[in-house]
Design a protein around this motif. Structure first.
Motif, PDB file in Angstrom:
ATOM      1  N   SER A 233       0.766  -1.060  -0.080  1.00 54.38           N
ATOM      2  CA  SER A 233       0.410  -0.001   0.117  1.00 54.38           C
ATOM      3  C   SER A 233       0.711   1.223   0.018  1.00 54.38           C
ATOM      4  O   SER A 233       1.823   1.360   0.577  1.00 54.38           O
ATOM      5  CB  SER A 233      -0.911   0.137   1.251  1.00 54.38           C
ATOM      6  N   MET A 234       0.377   2.188  -0.348  1.00 49.93           N
ATOM      7  CA  MET A 234       0.862   3.648  -0.637  1.00 49.93           C
ATOM      8  C   MET A 234       2.127   3.759  -1.586  1.00 49.93           C
ATOM      9  O   MET A 234       2.858   4.550  -1.229  1.00 49.93           O
ATOM     10  CB  MET A 234       0.998   4.118   0.767  1.00 49.93           C
ATOM     11  N   ASN A 235       2.301   2.817  -2.441  1.00 50.03           N
ATOM     12  CA  ASN A 235       3.218   3.050  -3.436  1.00 50.03           C
ATOM     13  C   ASN A 235       2.763   3.270  -4.948  1.00 50.03           C
ATOM     14  O   ASN A 235       1.494   3.229  -4.900  1.00 50.03           O
ATOM     15  CB  ASN A 235       4.177   1.706  -3.172  1.00 50.03           C
ATOM     16  N   CYS A 236       3.615   3.480  -5.578  1.00 46.80           N
ATOM     17  CA  CYS A 236       3.212   3.838  -7.044  1.00 46.80           C
ATOM     18  C   CYS A 236       3.662   2.705  -7.830  1.00 46.80           C
ATOM     19  O   CYS A 236       4.579   2.950  -8.871  1.00 46.80           O
ATOM     20  CB  CYS A 236       4.021   5.152  -7.505  1.00 46.80           C
ATOM     21  N   LEU A 237       3.199   1.430  -7.528  1.00 48.87           N
ATOM     22  CA  LEU A 237       3.166   0.288  -8.541  1.00 48.87           C
ATOM     23  C   LEU A 237       2.215   0.120  -9.505  1.00 48.87           C
ATOM     24  O   LEU A 237       1.652  -0.650  -9.544  1.00 48.87           O
ATOM     25  CB  LEU A 237       3.314  -0.870  -7.301  1.00 48.87           C
ATOM     26  N   LEU A 238       2.330   0.937 -10.679  1.00 48.84           N
ATOM     27  CA  LEU A 238       1.291   1.017 -11.548  1.00 48.84           C
ATOM     28  C   LEU A 238       1.579   0.229 -12.725  1.00 48.84           C
ATOM     29  O   LEU A 238       0.746  -0.085 -13.579  1.00 48.84           O
ATOM     30  CB  LEU A 238       1.114   2.384 -12.027  1.00 48.84           C
ATOM     31  N   GLY A 239       2.679  -0.145 -12.883  1.00 48.44           N
ATOM     32  CA  GLY A 239       3.155  -0.942 -13.989  1.00 48.44           C
ATOM     33  C   GLY A 239       3.019  -0.173 -15.306  1.00 48.44           C
ATOM     34  O   GLY A 239       3.074   1.026 -15.546  1.00 48.44           O
ATOM     35  N   THR A 240       2.910  -0.826 -16.600  1.00 48.05           N
ATOM     36  CA  THR A 240       2.690  -0.173 -17.729  1.00 48.05           C
ATOM     37  C   THR A 240       1.151   0.119 -18.091  1.00 48.05           C
ATOM     38  O   THR A 240       0.873   1.276 -18.964  1.00 48.05           O
ATOM     39  CB  THR A 240       3.073  -1.385 -18.863  1.00 48.05           C
ATOM     40  N   ASN A 241       0.022  -0.323 -17.411  1.00 48.51           N
ATOM     41  CA  ASN A 241      -1.270   0.056 -17.521  1.00 48.51           C
ATOM     42  C   ASN A 241      -1.993   0.531 -16.666  1.00 48.51           C
ATOM     43  O   ASN A 241      -3.284   0.705 -16.632  1.00 48.51           O
ATOM     44  CB  ASN A 241      -1.973  -1.224 -18.322  1.00 48.51           C
ATOM     45  N   SER A 242      -1.347   0.738 -15.509  1.00 43.76           N
ATOM     46  CA  SER A 242      -1.845   1.290 -14.200  1.00 43.76           C
ATOM     47  C   SER A 242      -3.207   0.300 -13.839  1.00 43.76           C
ATOM     48  O   SER A 242      -3.945   1.292 -12.984  1.00 43.76           O
ATOM     49  CB  SER A 242      -2.415   2.683 -14.614  1.00 43.76           C
ATOM     50  N   GLN A 243      -3.312  -0.623 -14.062  1.00 44.45           N
ATOM     51  CA  GLN A 243      -4.484  -1.381 -13.682  1.00 44.45           C
ATOM     52  C   GLN A 243      -3.963  -2.509 -12.725  1.00 44.45           C
ATOM     53  O   GLN A 243      -2.929  -3.056 -12.537  1.00 44.45           O
ATOM     54  CB  GLN A 243      -5.161  -2.261 -14.726  1.00 44.45           C
ATOM     55  N   ILE A 244      -4.797  -3.051 -11.691  1.00 44.16           N
ATOM     56  CA  ILE A 244      -4.647  -4.001 -10.726  1.00 44.16           C
ATOM     57  C   ILE A 244      -4.178  -5.518 -11.297  1.00 44.16           C
ATOM     58  O   ILE A 244      -5.126  -5.655 -12.416  1.00 44.16           O
ATOM     59  CB  ILE A 244      -5.685  -4.282  -9.630  1.00 44.16           C
ATOM     60  N   PRO A 245      -3.070  -5.716 -11.444  1.00 44.48           N
ATOM     61  CA  PRO A 245      -2.635  -7.009 -12.036  1.00 44.48           C
ATOM     62  C   PRO A 245      -3.514  -8.319 -11.830  1.00 44.48           C
ATOM     63  O   PRO A 245      -3.783  -8.720 -10.720  1.00 44.48           O
ATOM     64  CB  PRO A 245      -1.262  -7.533 -11.486  1.00 44.48           C
ATOM     65  N   HIS A 246      -3.976  -8.774 -12.952  1.00 44.05           N
ATOM     66  CA  HIS A 246      -4.919  -9.995 -12.758  1.00 44.05           C
ATOM     67  C   HIS A 246      -4.184 -11.229 -11.992  1.00 44.05           C
ATOM     68  O   HIS A 246      -4.868 -11.914 -11.667  1.00 44.05           O
ATOM     69  CB  HIS A 246      -5.420 -10.598 -14.003  1.00 44.05           C
ATOM     70  N   LEU A 247      -2.800 -11.347 -12.240  1.00 44.20           N
ATOM     71  CA  LEU A 247      -2.182 -12.287 -11.490  1.00 44.20           C
ATOM     72  C   LEU A 247      -2.453 -12.571 -10.022  1.00 44.20           C
ATOM     73  O   LEU A 247      -2.279 -13.377  -9.428  1.00 44.20           O
ATOM     74  CB  LEU A 247      -0.595 -12.032 -11.851  1.00 44.20           C
ATOM     75  N   LEU A 248      -2.869 -11.346  -9.371  1.00 43.64           N
ATOM     76  CA  LEU A 248      -2.939 -11.566  -7.777  1.00 43.64           C
ATOM     77  C   LEU A 248      -4.146 -12.510  -7.398  1.00 43.64           C
ATOM     78  O   LEU A 248      -4.093 -13.034  -6.651  1.00 43.64           O
ATOM     79  CB  LEU A 248      -3.315 -10.062  -7.095  1.00 43.64           C
ATOM     80  N   GLY A 249      -4.928 -12.770  -8.708  1.00 44.74           N
ATOM     81  CA  GLY A 249      -6.004 -13.633  -8.184  1.00 44.74           C
ATOM     82  C   GLY A 249      -5.391 -15.068  -8.210  1.00 44.74           C
ATOM     83  O   GLY A 249      -6.407 -15.921  -8.046  1.00 44.74           O
ATOM     84  N   SER A 250      -4.348 -15.134  -8.631  1.00 46.34           N
ATOM     85  CA  SER A 250      -3.722 -16.653  -8.538  1.00 46.34           C
ATOM     86  C   SER A 250      -2.770 -16.806  -7.311  1.00 46.34           C
ATOM     87  O   SER A 250      -2.311 -18.046  -7.251  1.00 46.34           O
ATOM     88  CB  SER A 250      -2.933 -16.824  -9.802  1.00 46.34           C
ATOM     89  N   MET A 251      -2.701 -15.893  -6.455  1.00 46.83           N
ATOM     90  CA  MET A 251      -1.886 -16.257  -5.156  1.00 46.83           C
ATOM     91  C   MET A 251      -2.902 -16.697  -4.047  1.00 46.83           C
ATOM     92  O   MET A 251      -3.332 -15.975  -3.215  1.00 46.83           O
ATOM     93  CB  MET A 251      -1.352 -14.841  -4.758  1.00 46.83           C
ATOM     94  N   GLY A 252      -3.211 -17.927  -4.369  1.00 47.74           N
ATOM     95  CA  GLY A 252      -4.275 -18.643  -3.551  1.00 47.74           C
ATOM     96  C   GLY A 252      -4.065 -18.822  -2.065  1.00 47.74           C
ATOM     97  O   GLY A 252      -5.089 -18.920  -1.232  1.00 47.74           O
ATOM     98  N   ASN A 253      -2.890 -18.496  -1.633  1.00 46.55           N
ATOM     99  CA  ASN A 253      -2.675 -18.783  -0.229  1.00 46.55           C
ATOM    100  C   ASN A 253      -2.743 -17.411   0.563  1.00 46.55           C
ATOM    101  O   ASN A 253      -2.689 -17.525   1.963  1.00 46.55           O
ATOM    102  CB  ASN A 253      -1.392 -19.544   0.125  1.00 46.55           C
ATOM    103  N   LEU A 254      -3.086 -16.359  -0.181  1.00 49.32           N
ATOM    104  CA  LEU A 254      -3.161 -15.061   0.701  1.00 49.32           C
ATOM    105  C   LEU A 254      -4.346 -14.937   1.552  1.00 49.32           C
ATOM    106  O   LEU A 254      -5.365 -15.543   1.206  1.00 49.32           O
ATOM    107  CB  LEU A 254      -3.118 -13.964  -0.384  1.00 49.32           C
ATOM    108  N   ARG A 255      -3.945 -14.610   2.721  1.00 47.81           N
ATOM    109  CA  ARG A 255      -5.079 -14.142   3.616  1.00 47.81           C
ATOM    110  C   ARG A 255      -5.266 -12.662   3.922  1.00 47.81           C
ATOM    111  O   ARG A 255      -5.996 -12.259   4.552  1.00 47.81           O
ATOM    112  CB  ARG A 255      -4.649 -14.945   5.137  1.00 47.81           C
ATOM    113  N   TYR A 256      -4.095 -11.916   3.694  1.00 50.63           N
ATOM    114  CA  TYR A 256      -4.401 -10.389   3.840  1.00 50.63           C
ATOM    115  C   TYR A 256      -3.672  -9.790   2.613  1.00 50.63           C
ATOM    116  O   TYR A 256      -2.339 -10.120   2.238  1.00 50.63           O
ATOM    117  CB  TYR A 256      -3.181 -10.037   4.927  1.00 50.63           C
TER     118      TYR A 256
END
Length: 325
Positions: free
Chosen positions: A130-153
């Protein structure tokens, strides 16, 4: 007024939800088994570091050497040695000339992208970027995050993303904490369907402040399908109304609800939220609500904070024994 509301929100969060920072949602083990981290996971973290184009605050200067479990913001399980926590929140956010947060305007933020390499951290439970400027090339939330299936937070708040919130986040079935909020302001993120949230059966904290949810009429019904919820922040979401009928309220653990800065413009008494008698914090400010309080307010005996500022409600009468208000 926005700053005051946010301060109240923060203070009551600290007082009634310590488990989000010290309890079950936070990995408890800080050092790796055997005194060193997994070599593949170390390589993954270094690949993430390569995606950081600017690190003026030197947050990642400690990311060297063999034991990645000693790197700043990295925690490992002392039982398995796997990386289970990545906490890189920017603690020194810049303010613009209007006193609003300017995440990408300060030198303390990380700039760059959220690297796809993070998918290799199969045991990661906690990620706070949070509170960082991690926007990548398209400034969208990366879809890859939906594959990090063990995340609780998962905390991505303050990152000024644009575009649609990926419904793939619904694949994070273990998630207990999700914050995509933009800290009290409107953003260029939007969602036209939030039913994917119902897949998050263990969700306790939901922050989507600033995400455009206009046109989603059934949002209370959707949230009512997630009984564990304790905190809901849907401020600045351009919601059209909160007078939907809920035959039975499942949100019996709900303690904090922020619906400020939306477009309700209907009778205050018709809101579904008066059924949530477990609430300790309720913010309805800046919504063009009108009329008087319903009698159900008297049942909200746990209520500590009630904000109804900036509404059309000059003749309101408050009833009931609200001894904790």
């Amino acid at each position: 007024m926005c700053r005051t509301t946010n301060l109240l929100l923060t203070l009551i969060s600290i007082s009634i939800f310590p488990f989000f920072t010290n309890g079950a949602l936070q990995p408890q083990h800080q050092h790796a088994h055997g005194g060193g981290c997994n070599p593949d996971e170390r390589a993954t973290l270094l690949s993430f570091k390569k995606g950081i184009t600017s690190n003026d605050a030197n947050i990642l200067t400690s990311w060297q050497g063999q034991d990645c479990c000693r790197w700043r913001g990295v925690s490992c399980s002392n039982r398995t040695g796997h990386v289970i926590k990545l906490h890189l929140r920017n603690p020194n956010v810049a303010l613009d000339t209007y006193g609003e947060y300017d995440v990408c305007g300060g030198a303390s933020a990380l700039f760059g992208e959220i690297s796809p390499s993070l998918l290799s951290l199969k045991h990661l439970e906690h990620m706070d970027l949070s509170m960082n400027c991690l926007l990548g090339t398209n400034s969208q939330i990366p879809h890859l995050l939906g594959s990090m299936g063990n995340l609780r937070y998962l905390n991505l708040s303050g990152i000024p993303f644009t575009g649609r919130v990926p419904p793939h986040l619904g694949n994070l079935s273990k998630l207990q904490y999700l914050d995509l909020g933009q800290d009290g302001d409107y953003s260029d993120m939007y969602s036209t369907d939030i039913t994917w949230l119902t897949k998050l059966a263990f969700l306790k904290f939901l922050g989507m402040s600033g995400v455009n949810l206009s046109g989603i009429v059934d949002w209370p019904q959707t949230l009512n399908m997630i009984p564990p919820l304790r905190v809901i922040d849907l401020s600045y979401c351009l919601l059209d109304s909160a007078n939907q009928s809920l035959a039975h309220l499942n949100l019996t653990k709900l303690e904090k609800l922020d619906l400020s800065y939306n477009d309700f413009e209907h009778s205050l008494a018709s809101g579904w939220f008066w059924k949530a008698t477990s609430l300790k914090y309720l913010d309805l400010g800046q919504n063009s609500l009108f009329g008087q309080f319903p009698d159900m307010l008297g049942n909200m005996t746990y209520l500590q904070v009630l904000d109804i500022s900036q509404n059309w409600n000059g003749d309101m009468m408050m009833t009931g024994n609200l001894k904790n208000l």
